[in-house]
Design a protein around this motif. Structure first.
Motif, PDB file in Angstrom:
ATOM      1  N   SER A  11     -21.750  -9.747 -12.299  1.00  0.00           N
ATOM      2  CA  SER A  11     -22.112 -10.803 -13.248  1.00  0.00           C
ATOM      3  C   SER A  11     -23.601 -10.811 -13.535  1.00  0.00           C
ATOM      4  N   PHE A  50     -26.106 -17.498  -9.842  1.00  0.00           N
ATOM      5  CA  PHE A  50     -24.676 -17.246 -10.015  1.00  0.00           C
ATOM      6  C   PHE A  50     -23.850 -17.631  -8.785  1.00  0.00           C
ATOM      7  N   HIS A  74     -21.021 -20.420  -8.614  1.00  0.00           N
ATOM      8  CA  HIS A  74     -19.735 -20.264  -9.289  1.00  0.00           C
ATOM      9  C   HIS A  74     -18.649 -19.982  -8.261  1.00  0.00           C
ATOM     10  N   GLN A  75     -17.465 -20.546  -8.500  1.00  0.00           N
ATOM     11  CA  GLN A  75     -16.392 -20.453  -7.500  1.00  0.00           C
ATOM     12  C   GLN A  75     -15.915 -19.020  -7.280  1.00  0.00           C
ATOM     13  N   ASN A 130     -13.383 -28.846 -12.359  1.00  0.00           N
ATOM     14  CA  ASN A 130     -14.194 -27.955 -11.521  1.00  0.00           C
ATOM     15  C   ASN A 130     -13.625 -27.866 -10.108  1.00  0.00           C
TER      16      ASN A 130
END
Length: 491
Positions: A129, A256, A259-260, A371
């Motif tokens: 990512s 980043f 993020h899950q 979320n």
């Protein structure tokens, strides 16, 4: 024991082949999607190699179950097509015993898939990512075309009438300088020029010859009417452009990590717990704040709803007698009648603010719930990959023994059909679960629950020597049925 070694050797070769093919196909789809962001940016081979490596690792959750399904189907299909399964059965070895070593291999792959999903996949997605973000936001390499206004360099617009064969000698050069952010107030025009990189390779140097500098004098208060400008000629002038903006940036990976998709099980559990506590606190704060500000407005709002909207905009001295009747409640008894209109407007304004506040808070709370559900969905995915590997083995192996077709024909078609069904159910159920219309657990496991009875049914049929998908058996069945129907019609 030799038989088991033979089966495992046949299976592993097919598994590696199908796994590599699946990764390659997914990579081609990725490149096709992002090709416009890669072309013309002068990316180094090492950068592209790293990006493709990390991307291929993130495709393992899709490629691994498909490879197990296809390799199991091809392996048992080949053994059935060449009557190897028949010879094994004649020797007293059942299909279940033949599946036993591959089942152990599939269990080992499932365990490895869980370890991979929890420890390797988050890191690979984080690297991919961040690198993909840097590549997609990198500017294209400096390539100024002829006869076009080039805007690739910040604060400048360059137009070159013609370029020589070497690509560095320029003719009819025009440069608009926007460094002052005041529009096209400074322009440089030259008959010819030459561009070259500096010794440090950090700057592009334009050496211009025989030209003019035009600059508008906008400090004059009447410049819009008089349009004064300054013109200076030159024999040689040098422009230096900073090329660091064309370098590949390196985004901090910390941005980043929240993020899950970039978390393992421990981090997901901690994040879900923290987000749930924050959601409860936000709901309590909203309820307490709303009650404190608006608990006295209920009666005013109910009264206003019974008033004609046009009459409500007027002052109390012009309201009709029947409209005045709605104000006969204790809260207004301490005020004069000519103050009722102002009070009503204040109540309407407060009620409107309350409505907008409730609407915004509801959207914010719903976003936080979504979320949390996304975190829970990723948490379940750590386990669904392992289960999917086992389920696809129990579908592919018995199905190959039943259809008795090897190669890349029928097995590929059947594998793609089952995988598409699995993938569509997974994506659809996950999205429905994220919106809250389905429990997250059910959304994550629905595809596995659908495939489980199919795998159980096919395994049962294969181990009991069923001719479920044997074309010869179906031909005989329909032939007997046709003869029976003919006897009934023509006795």
């Amino acid at each position: 024991m030799r038989l088991y070694k033979y089966i495992i050797r046949q299976y592993i070769g097919t598994f590696i082949f199908t796994f590599v093919i699946a990764i390659f196909i997914l990579l081609m789809q990725f490149l096709w999607q992002w090709i416009e962001d890669f072309i013309g940016k002068g990316l180094e081979i090492s950068v592209m190699a790293k990006l493709l490596f990390y991307t291929s690792v993130t495709f393992v959750p899709m490629a691994l179950p498909l490879a197990i399904l296809l390799s199991s189907l091809m392996c048992f299909g080949n053994m059935g097509e060449y009557y190897e399964l028949v010879a094994m059965k004649a020797g007293g070895i059942s299909v279940w015993k033949v599946m036993r070593p591959l089942l152990l291999f599939s269990v080992a792959m499932s365990i490895m898939a869980f370890v991979f999903s929890n420890n390797v996949l988050p890191v690979a997605k984080l690297k991919m990512s961040s690198l993909l973000y840097d590549v997609s936001h990198k500017k294209m390499t400096l390539e100024i075309p002829e006869g076009v206004f080039y805007r690739g360099i910040d604060k400048y617009v360059i137009r070159v009438g013609k370029k020589s064969d070497d690509g560095n000698t320029l003719y009819n050069v025009m440069i608009y300088d926007h460094t002052d952010d005041k529009g096209n107030t400074m322009v440089t025009v030259a008959d010819s020029g030459y561009m070259a990189m500096s010794m440090s390779q950090r700057d592009m140097i334009f050496t211009l010859y025989d030209g003019y500098n035009y600059s508008e004098i906008i400090e004059d208060k009447d410049y819009r009417d008089r349009r004064p400008f300054q013109k200076m000629s030159f024999k040689k002038q040098i422009f230096k452009f900073d090329m660091s903006q064309f370098d590949l940036g390196h985004t901090d990976e910390e941005s980043f990590k929240s993020h899950q998709e970039m978390m393992n099980i421990k981090q997901l559990n901690y994040s879900i717990d923290s987000l749930s506590k924050m959601l409860v606190e936000d709901k309590s704060d909203f309820a307490r704040t709303t009650y404190g500000r608006y608990h006295n407005l209920t009666a005013a709002v109910e009264s206003f709803e019974r008033i004609d909207k046009k009459a409500a905009r007027k002052r109390n001295d012009t309201l009709a007698a029947d409209t005045m009747a709605v104000f006969n409640w204790p809260l207004l008894s301490n005020f004069k009648k000519h103050e009722y209109g102002t009070i009503l407007e204040m109540a309407v304004s407060s009620a409107t603010n309350m409505r907008d506040n409730v609407s915004y808070s509801a959207k914010d709370l719903n976003r936080k719930r979504i979320n949390i559900r996304k975190h829970e969905r990723v948490l379940h995915e750590k386990f669904t990959l392992s289960v999917a590997c086992l389920l696809f083995f129990f579908i592919g192996a018995p199905l190959g023994a039943i259809i008795r077709k090897g190669g890349l024909g029928m097995p590929v078609v059947v594998s793609v059909v089952f995988f598409v069904i699995y993938y569509v159910i997974t994506i659809t159920s996950q999205r429905v679960a994220e919106t809250g219309d389905m429990p997250v657990f059910l959304g994550a496991w629905l595809s596995s629950l659908v495939l489980f009875p199919i795998g159980f049914f096919l395994t049962f049929k294969a181990t009991t020597d069923s001719a479920l998908l044997d074309m010869e058996s179906w031909k005989k069945f329909f032939s007997r049925k046709r003869k029976t129907d003919n006897k009934i019609v023509n006795p």
